[in-house]
Motif scaffolding. Structure first.
Motif, short mmCIF file in Angstrom:
data_model
loop_
_atom_site.label_atom_id
_atom_site.label_comp_id
_atom_site.label_asym_id
_atom_site.label_seq_id
_atom_site.Cartn_x
_atom_site.Cartn_y
_atom_site.Cartn_z
N ARG A 54 0.84 -1.20 0.00
CA ARG A 54 0.00 0.00 0.00
C ARG A 54 0.87 1.25 0.00
N ARG A 55 1.86 1.27 0.87
CA ARG A 55 2.79 2.40 0.97
C ARG A 55 4.08 2.11 0.22
N SER A 56 4.85 3.14 -0.02
CA SER A 56 6.15 2.97 -0.66
C SER A 56 7.17 2.45 0.35
N ILE A 57 8.11 1.64 -0.15
CA ILE A 57 9.19 1.12 0.68
C ILE A 57 10.51 1.64 0.12
N VAL A 58 11.26 2.31 0.96
CA VAL A 58 12.52 2.95 0.56
C VAL A 58 13.70 2.15 1.10
N PHE A 59 14.70 1.96 0.25
CA PHE A 59 15.91 1.24 0.62
C PHE A 59 17.07 2.23 0.55
N LEU A 60 17.66 2.50 1.70
CA LEU A 60 18.64 3.57 1.83
C LEU A 60 19.97 3.00 2.32
N SER A 61 20.99 3.09 1.48
CA SER A 61 22.34 2.69 1.89
C SER A 61 23.18 3.96 2.03
N VAL A 62 23.54 4.27 3.27
CA VAL A 62 24.12 5.57 3.56
C VAL A 62 25.64 5.52 3.68
#
Length: 541
Positions: free
Chosen positions: A354-362
């Motif tokens: 339903r919502r967006s899923i963000v994948f963050l490699s910092v």
């Protein structure tokens, strides 16, 4: 226990049991690749960065994610690299015996100020205990003291770190942010100190001198911001415990007695009657680094976001051990990036939520959470619309466990969600066994927490299915003593990934529950981050 408040449907848990399998092949291959010598320890702003970030983008693309930053994959993170050179010994004069503390072996020093030269001459030395100013707790180690231009000597951790309990003025055994070295430098700077030096003691620091040495020498990174960090102390660093004792003895003071006094409310700082001098040059280089961001857009609420994060960087070339001078960072944190990729594969396979899923490699976690801090302060997706998420820093390769530990337990309603999922696996949630290490403040979830976003951090406990607690605890101690931030943190084909798969399945389920639901987990009312979250969400609503 807060299921009704969060709008949870516990009936959803059995459906989540059908989650796509976490790929062990992905965990192995990504970890092995990123921690190979070809990636030179993944130091930001070095040639290894482009190789590292390009590899992560390729993995994100192959998993089926979309570019997360205006059609691209990168968020630029402006950094300044400062390398201290020609560091003189730290000299102490005016006592019974002059001291000259050698750089690296006795003391490490650096500066956050973006200036070509640092010189501290005949600075009065003051012992400020734990260096804490906490008015809400009725504690101020700087009370009645003016340390402008002076050198402050500070103890690591909190005053009650040796307590067996987790209650007390500074939460007993559980480290507060006041115990972290970052806070101690920040407060010393606010007080106007010319130099701030922390006394290294392995037990309350939770790591040996080798970690301090490798992390605080060579090129140092900071966010490149207006003002060139001139509000910081001119020099910050650490000194060996035995050298601190020698300094106090030269000043005619009893280090043990003053350290004991510093644990008690009402302690007042003690001028030592000696003076410190040190100088060094700074080589300055400004260069942007990169956060890597991919997204699985949501179906019906794409403007609300669930976040997974893991830092890609490590220390690069470091002090050689038996001829090996690359800190490969296999567990820390090539394994976390591997988990990020494996979760991306699983979420894409399950289809959009339903919502967006963000994948963050910092970037630049090892330099002080700089990449996550920059994202949190300059978010690609509004923090007010970020539901929460999971941070991964070092996966479990010891094998499956009976228990699951929550880092910094007692702060967020995400813990209630995770507890339900853990118990559905037949595992038990246990208190973090070593809260005195301050792990909650040592990884990227903290950057988001400070600005109100609930981010979960936790993982397998030490009660191994094979070997029990004794074997698990021994493995933890072995890693800290022999591999953490050292060249020995290398990929091992004999690792048992079954525990990592178990934990990553929990992370998948938590993320999916958040992404498919409409709940907005908050901090507990007693948590220090609750007020900023309430304000953020009120503005969004």
């Amino acid at each position: 226990m807060r299921a009704s408040l969060l709008g949870l449907s516990l009936l959803a848990t059995p459906a989540l049991a059908q989650a796509p399998a976490i790929s062990v092949d992905t965990l192995r291959s990504v970890t092995q690749t990123l921690s190979s010598d070809a990636y030179e320890g993944r130091k930001p702003t070095t040639p290894a960065e482009d190789k590292t970030t390009a590899y992560i983008v390729a993995q994100f693309k192959a998993a089926g994610l979309k570019p997360g930053v205006d059609g691209g994959w990168f968020q630029k993170v402006p950094l300044v690299e400062i390398t201290a050179t020609n560091v003189s010994p730290l000299t102490i004069t005016g006592g019974s015996a002059p001291l000259a503390l050698a750089f690296r072996s006795d003391v490490v020093l650096k500066s956050y100020r973006v200036v070509p030269h640092i010189a501290i001459k005949d600075s009065d030395v003051v012992f400020v205990g734990y260096g804490i100013n906490a008015p809400e707790r009725g504690w101020n180690d700087y009370a009645g003291l003016d340390v402008h231009g002076k050198t402050v000597v500070i103890l690591v951790n909190d005053p009650d770190w040796q307590s067996a309990a987790r209650t007390g003025l500074f939460e007993g055994k559980a480290m507060t942010y006041y115990g972290r070295w970052t806070y101690k430098y920040e407060e010393a700077a606010r007080q106007g100190a010319a130099a701030a030096i922390i006394v290294h003691d392995t037990e309350p620091a939770a790591y040996g001198w080798g970690v301090v040495q490798s992390s605080n020498t060579g090129p140092q990174l900071e966010l490149d911001e207006a003002g060139d960090h001139m509000t910081e102390s001119a020099a910050v660093g650490w000194m060996q415990l035995d050298k601190a004792k020698a300094l106090f003895a030269s000043a005619g003071k009893d280090f043990a007695a003053l350290s004991e006094a510093a644990k008690h409310k009402g302690f007042r700082a003690v001028p030592l009657g000696v003076k410190a001098s040190v100088s060094f040059d700074n080589t300055i280089r400004r260069q942007a680094s990169k956060n890597v961001i991919g997204i699985l857009p949501g179906k019906t609420a794409p403007g609300e976001y669930v976040l997974y994060s893991a830092h890609w960087d490590h220390l690069g070339h470091c002090d050689p051990v038996k001829g090996d001078g690359i800190c490969n960072g296999a567990l820390d944190n090539a394994s976390g990036v591997a988990g990020l990729v494996a979760l991306a594969q699983a979420q894409v396979k399950a289809g959009p939520a339903r919502r967006s899923i963000v994948f963050l490699s910092v970037t630049a976690e090892e330099a002080g959470l700089l990449g996550s801090r920059y994202y949190a302060e300059h978010p690609v997706y509004p923090l007010s619309e970020t539901v929460g998420g999971v941070n991964m820093d070092v996966l479990n390769v010891k094998g499956r466990t009976h228990d699951f530990e929550i880092t910094g337990a007692g702060k967020s309603e995400l813990e209630d969600l995770m507890k339900t999922l853990v118990e559905a696996e037949g595992r038990v949630v246990k208190p973090e066994p070593n809260p005195e290490r301050g792990s909650y403040f040592r990884s990227d979830h903290f950057s988001f927490a400070k600005l109100g976003v609930p981010m979960f951090d936790g993982g397998a406990g030490e009660d191994l299915l094979v070997g029990g607690e004794a074997a698990g605890h021994a493995a933890t101690l072995d890693y800290i003593a022999n591999r953490y931030h050292k060249p020995q943190d290398e990929y091992d084909p004999k690792w048992d990934w079954s525990g990592a798969v178990e934990d990553l399945t929990l992370y998948y389920r938590l993320g999916r529950e958040l992404a498919d639901g409409d709940q907005w987990p908050n901090w507990y009312k007693t948590a220090e981050f609750r007020a900023i979250r309430d304000k953020s969400r009120a503005a969004a609503d």
